[in-house]
Structure formats: structure tokens, C-alpha cells
Enzyme design. Structure first.
Site, PDB file in Angstrom:
ATOM      1  CB  ALA A 143      -7.513  -1.325  -1.379  1.00 24.30           C
TER       2      ALA A 143
ATOM      3  CB  THR B  73      -7.395  -6.046  -3.373  1.00 27.46           C
ATOM      4  OG1 THR B  73      -8.564  -6.825  -3.102  1.00 27.46           O
ATOM      5  CG2 THR B  73      -7.167  -5.048  -2.266  1.00 27.46           C
TER       6      THR B  73
ATOM      7  CB  THR C  15       0.531  -2.876  -3.716  1.00 24.90           C
ATOM      8  OG1 THR C  15       0.946  -4.022  -4.467  1.00 24.90           O
ATOM      9  CG2 THR C  15       0.241  -1.754  -4.705  1.00 24.90           C
TER      10      THR C  15
ATOM     11  CE1 TYR D 109      -4.537  -3.217  -5.587  1.00 23.07           C
ATOM     12  CE2 TYR D 109      -2.366  -4.069  -6.158  1.00 23.07           C
ATOM     13  CZ  TYR D 109      -3.320  -3.764  -5.200  1.00 23.07           C
ATOM     14  OH  TYR D 109      -3.054  -3.994  -3.871  1.00 23.07           O
TER      15      TYR D 109
ATOM     16  CE  LYS E 158      -3.151   0.110  -2.620  1.00 23.30           C
ATOM     17  NZ  LYS E 158      -4.145   0.180  -1.509  1.00 23.30           N
TER      18      LYS E 158
HETATM   19  N1  NAP Z   1      -3.900  -8.775  -1.063  1.00 25.61           N
HETATM   20  C1  NAP Z   1      -2.627  -8.574  -1.412  1.00 25.61           C
HETATM   21  O1  NAP Z   1      -1.931  -9.477  -1.908  1.00 25.61           O
HETATM   22  C2  NAP Z   1      -2.004  -7.217  -1.211  1.00 25.61           C
HETATM   23  C3  NAP Z   1      -0.658  -7.043  -1.582  1.00 25.61           C
HETATM   24  C4  NAP Z   1      -0.083  -5.781  -1.382  1.00 25.61           C
HETATM   25  C5  NAP Z   1      -0.821  -4.758  -0.828  1.00 25.61           C
HETATM   26  N2  NAP Z   1      -2.124  -4.955  -0.517  1.00 25.61           N
HETATM   27  C6  NAP Z   1      -2.871  -3.825   0.049  1.00 25.61           C
HETATM   28  O2  NAP Z   1      -3.177  -4.153   1.396  1.00 25.61           O
HETATM   29  C7  NAP Z   1      -4.425  -3.558   1.771  1.00 25.61           C
HETATM   30  C8  NAP Z   1      -5.336  -4.602   2.356  1.00 25.61           C
HETATM   31  O3  NAP Z   1      -5.572  -5.606   1.365  1.00 25.61           O
HETATM   32  P1  NAP Z   1      -6.397  -6.932   1.680  1.00 25.61           P
HETATM   33  O4  NAP Z   1      -5.605  -8.058   1.175  1.00 25.61           O
HETATM   34  O5  NAP Z   1      -6.853  -6.902   3.095  1.00 25.61           O
HETATM   35  O6  NAP Z   1      -7.622  -6.697   0.677  1.00 25.61           O
HETATM   36  P2  NAP Z   1      -9.088  -7.316   0.733  1.00 25.61           P
HETATM   37  O7  NAP Z   1      -9.096  -8.555   1.539  1.00 25.61           O
HETATM   38  O8  NAP Z   1      -9.543  -7.334  -0.688  1.00 25.61           O
HETATM   39  O9  NAP Z   1      -9.880  -6.208   1.544  1.00 25.61           O
HETATM   40  C9  NAP Z   1     -10.161  -4.967   1.001  1.00 25.61           C
HETATM   41  C10 NAP Z   1     -11.414  -4.472   1.676  1.00 25.61           C
HETATM   42  O10 NAP Z   1     -11.726  -3.196   1.113  1.00 25.61           O
HETATM   43  C11 NAP Z   1     -13.131  -3.145   1.009  1.00 25.61           C
HETATM   44  N3  NAP Z   1     -13.580  -2.189   0.018  1.00 25.61           N
HETATM   45  C12 NAP Z   1     -13.598  -2.299  -1.337  1.00 25.61           C
HETATM   46  N4  NAP Z   1     -14.168  -1.210  -1.872  1.00 25.61           N
HETATM   47  C13 NAP Z   1     -14.508  -0.396  -0.846  1.00 25.61           C
HETATM   48  C14 NAP Z   1     -15.131   0.856  -0.755  1.00 25.61           C
HETATM   49  N5  NAP Z   1     -15.532   1.519  -1.831  1.00 25.61           N
HETATM   50  N6  NAP Z   1     -15.331   1.400   0.473  1.00 25.61           N
HETATM   51  C15 NAP Z   1     -14.942   0.749   1.582  1.00 25.61           C
HETATM   52  N7  NAP Z   1     -14.360  -0.464   1.571  1.00 25.61           N
HETATM   53  C16 NAP Z   1     -14.139  -1.015   0.358  1.00 25.61           C
HETATM   54  C17 NAP Z   1     -13.562  -4.540   0.622  1.00 25.61           C
HETATM   55  O11 NAP Z   1     -14.917  -4.722   0.977  1.00 25.61           O
HETATM   56  P3  NAP Z   1     -15.864  -5.670   0.099  1.00 25.61           P
HETATM   57  O12 NAP Z   1     -15.208  -7.021   0.150  1.00 25.61           O
HETATM   58  O13 NAP Z   1     -17.163  -5.568   0.776  1.00 25.61           O
HETATM   59  O14 NAP Z   1     -15.822  -5.085  -1.287  1.00 25.61           O
HETATM   60  C18 NAP Z   1     -12.615  -5.390   1.463  1.00 25.61           C
HETATM   61  O15 NAP Z   1     -13.185  -5.735   2.698  1.00 25.61           O
HETATM   62  C19 NAP Z   1      -4.959  -2.888   0.495  1.00 25.61           C
HETATM   63  O16 NAP Z   1      -4.601  -1.541   0.516  1.00 25.61           O
HETATM   64  C20 NAP Z   1      -4.204  -3.589  -0.624  1.00 25.61           C
HETATM   65  O17 NAP Z   1      -4.077  -2.763  -1.756  1.00 25.61           O
HETATM   66  C21 NAP Z   1      -2.723  -6.167  -0.670  1.00 25.61           C
END
Ligand code: NAP
Length: 294
Positions: A64, A66, A105, A129, A133
């Protein structure tokens, strides 16, 4: 070629959740972990090709865009990754008959409700964002029906990656005082605990639609920061105690508007999965003390 029963393809494998999913994968699952370099979800052909070639029975979609604030000025990219990318993944999964578990989210809600949001409560995202989502959630529901599950979570952190807990530890080492917003409430959630819940959901092919999963309890960003300092000191990750000052969100302007209250009601998923998440502070302690690595 038929689908392998326990073969899962993980998108966004280099992110916080993607890594936690790999670390906690039950042994019966064959894991195909695709980071953004191996699979760019905005590339529909690439997504279709890899899913057709590897024929997973399940796709865990953790990729995502994010960056909540950056999304406001990069709306096209956020939409391409979150809405477009998820649509590509959902189409590819549907084409081979795979299930899809997609992660969304608390920021699909506007925070006005003032009590925990149930999965059926009406979304109303305040920013780009959350809006992208929500489009992703709709794509999963529309394209996969009973083979699609969206799990909404909140305030994710882990031992690696970009997250509030790591930023706070850094600021508390560098500064003589930190100011943190005290009037936004949600539930900090350890990526590893979410990953474990997702693996339980993976074993339950009957689950579809929307579920909510976070650690237990709630708190403000200020409460979270105070806990990070106390637990960081106890774990030996910090050596001094700096004042943590509560701020009003009106005094801490950010490009994106955020919900003031985005606690998720997790009763349905706790009962469906037969799991009770620990209080967020217990998991924060476990993460900071290096129990697990995610
Ligand atoms: N973080 C939060 O607080 C939070 C809260 C609620 C929900 N969520 C949801 O939980 C899920 C996991 O979040 P997370 O915290 O693990 O996020 P994260 O650490 O930012 O990881 C997201 C990953 O997605 C990859 N990505 C971005 N663009 C991409 C693309 N075009 N193709 C393939 N991969 C891509 C990124 O790779 P690069 O780093 O190489 O760009 C990164 O490794 C997401 O759906 C997010 O929306 C997160």
C-alpha cells in the site's frame, strides 16, 4: 495446473506487515513473498502474470501507499497503488479462484462517531489515503465476493520500518522535549499481532466481507508516546527521561486531516477467530523487549 492448497502470495513483503507475515507464517503454508521490487502492484500485467504462474490459493495483500500526509500532494500515486493496485490484485486472484485478504485502515472513518466503529458503520474518509483505501475495499468486495476479506487495522508499528514508535524513540534520544498530539484517540497495534490474526483468518475460508482487528484498549498519540518512553527506558533502549508534552491537534498542523477518534470495534473478529488480542501496551512492551522480531 490447480491451486496449491496452502500456497500464499504476499504483496508488499518488505513493509512492516509483510515482514511480520513472513515471520509468523504457519509451517503448512508455502509463502511466496513479493516486495515492491519483485512485484509492482500498479503493473496489472505483472500482477496477472505472477498470480497465473504461481497459482496461490490465497493472496495476502499488504502492499500500500501508506504515507498519510504525502498522499495529499501525491493523490494520483496513492490512488494508483491503493485503489488501482488492489483492483489488479483482486482481478488476478479472481481469475485463478484464489482468496484475497486485504488490509485496510481506521482512516476510512471520520472519527465523528465517538464510540468504537463496527465493520458495518458508514465510512467517510477525511483524506486522500483513507479515500483510496476505501476504493480498494470496494474493489475487493466487488471483484471477489465471498472470496474477499478486508481486515481494517490501526496505528501499526513494528521493530522495523517507518512507524510512530521508532520515530518517538529517535526523537526522545535527540531532543530535550517532545510534543505529541493528545486529542486523537485510536489503538496502537503491533504488526506481529495483526499478522497472527491474519494467519488465523487465512485458515478460515468462510470469512469474507469486512473485519476489524487491533490490539486491545485505546489511547491518544500522547498516551502512546508516554508508554514508548516508559517501556523504552525499561528495555534499555533509552537512557534518559525527557518531558513529553501534550499538544492539541489544532497546534500541530499536518497536510492530511485525521479522525479524532478511530477506535475499531473488534468483537466480531475476536469471536470469529477465537482470539483475544493483548492490551496494546503489553504488545508494545513485547516489541521493545525484542520478543519476536516484527
Ligand atoms: N502503518 C499503519 O499505521 C497502518 C494503519 C492502518 C492500516 N494500515 C494498512 O496496513 C497495510 C500494511 O501497512 P504497513 O504498515 O506494513 O505499510 P508499510 O510498512 O508502508 O509497507 C507497505 C509496503 O507496500 C509497498 N509498496 C508501495 N507501493 C507499492 C507498489 N506499487 N507495488 C508493490 N508494493 C508497494 C512498500 O514498498 P516500498 O517501501 O518499496 O515502497 C512497502 O513495503 C497497508 O494496507 C496499510 O494501508 C497501516
Amino acid at each position: 495446473m490447480s491451486l496449491a492448497e496452502y500456497r500464499v502470495l504476499i504483496t508488499g513483503a518488505g513493509g512492516q506487515l509483510g515482514r511480520a507475515l513472513q515471520l509468523t507464517a504457519p509451517p503448512e503454508w508455502e509463502v511466496l513473498a513479493c516486495g515492491s521490487a519483485e512485484l509492482d502492484v500498479t503493473d496489472a500485467d505483472a500482477v496477472r502474470r505472477i498470480v497465473r504462474l504461481r497459482r496461490p490459493s490465497l493472496v495476502m495483500h499488504a502492499a500500500a501507499y501508506t504515507s498519510v500526509d504525502a498522499a495529499e500532494s501525491h493523490a494520483e500515486l496513492a490512488e494508483a497503488v491503493n485503489a488501482g493496485g488492489t483492483r489488479h490484485v483482486a482481478e488476478a486472484a479472481a481469475a485463478v479462484g484464489a482468496r484475497l485478504i486485504h488490509v485496510s485502515t481506521d482512516y476510512v472513518f471520520d472519527g465523528a462517531q465517538g464510540h468504537p466503529y463496527a465493520p458495518g458503520d458508514g465510512p467517510n474518509p477525511l483524506g486522500v489515503y483513507g479515500r483510496t483505501k476505501l476504493l480498494a475495499e470496494q474493489a475487493v468486495a466487488g471483484l471477489l465476493g465471498t472470496r474477499g476479506l478486508t481486515v481494517r487495522t490501526a496505528w501499526l508499528y513494528s521493530a522495523q520500518g517507518r512507524n510512530f514508535a521508532r520515530s518517538m524513540l529517535r526523537l526522545m534520544r535527540e531532543r530535550d522535549e517532545v510534543g505529541v498530539v493528545a486529542d486523537r484517540v485510536g489503538t496502537p497495534t503491533w504488526a506481529q499481532s495483526l499478522a497472527e490474526a491474519l494467519w488465523s483468518a487465512a485458515a478460515r475460508a468462510d470469512l469474507h466481507g469486512i473485519l476489524h482487528w487491533t490490539d486491545a484498549g485505546l489511547g491518544s498519540w500522547y498516551d502512546f508516546a508516554v508508554a514508548i518512553q516508559e517501556e523504552g527506558l525499561a528495555a534499555g533502549l533509552l537512557t534518559r527521561d525527557v518531558p513529553v508534552r501534550p499538544l492539541a491537534s489544532s497546534d500541530y498542523r499536518t497536510p492530511a486531516r485525521r479522525p479524532s477518534y478511530s477506535v475499531l470495534d473488534t468483537r466480531t473478529s475476536r469471536s470469529a477467530l477465537g482470539l483475544q488480542p493483548p492490551h496494546w501496551r503489553v504488545n508494545l512492551r513485547r516489541m521493545l523487549q525484542g520478543v519476536g522480531h516484527a
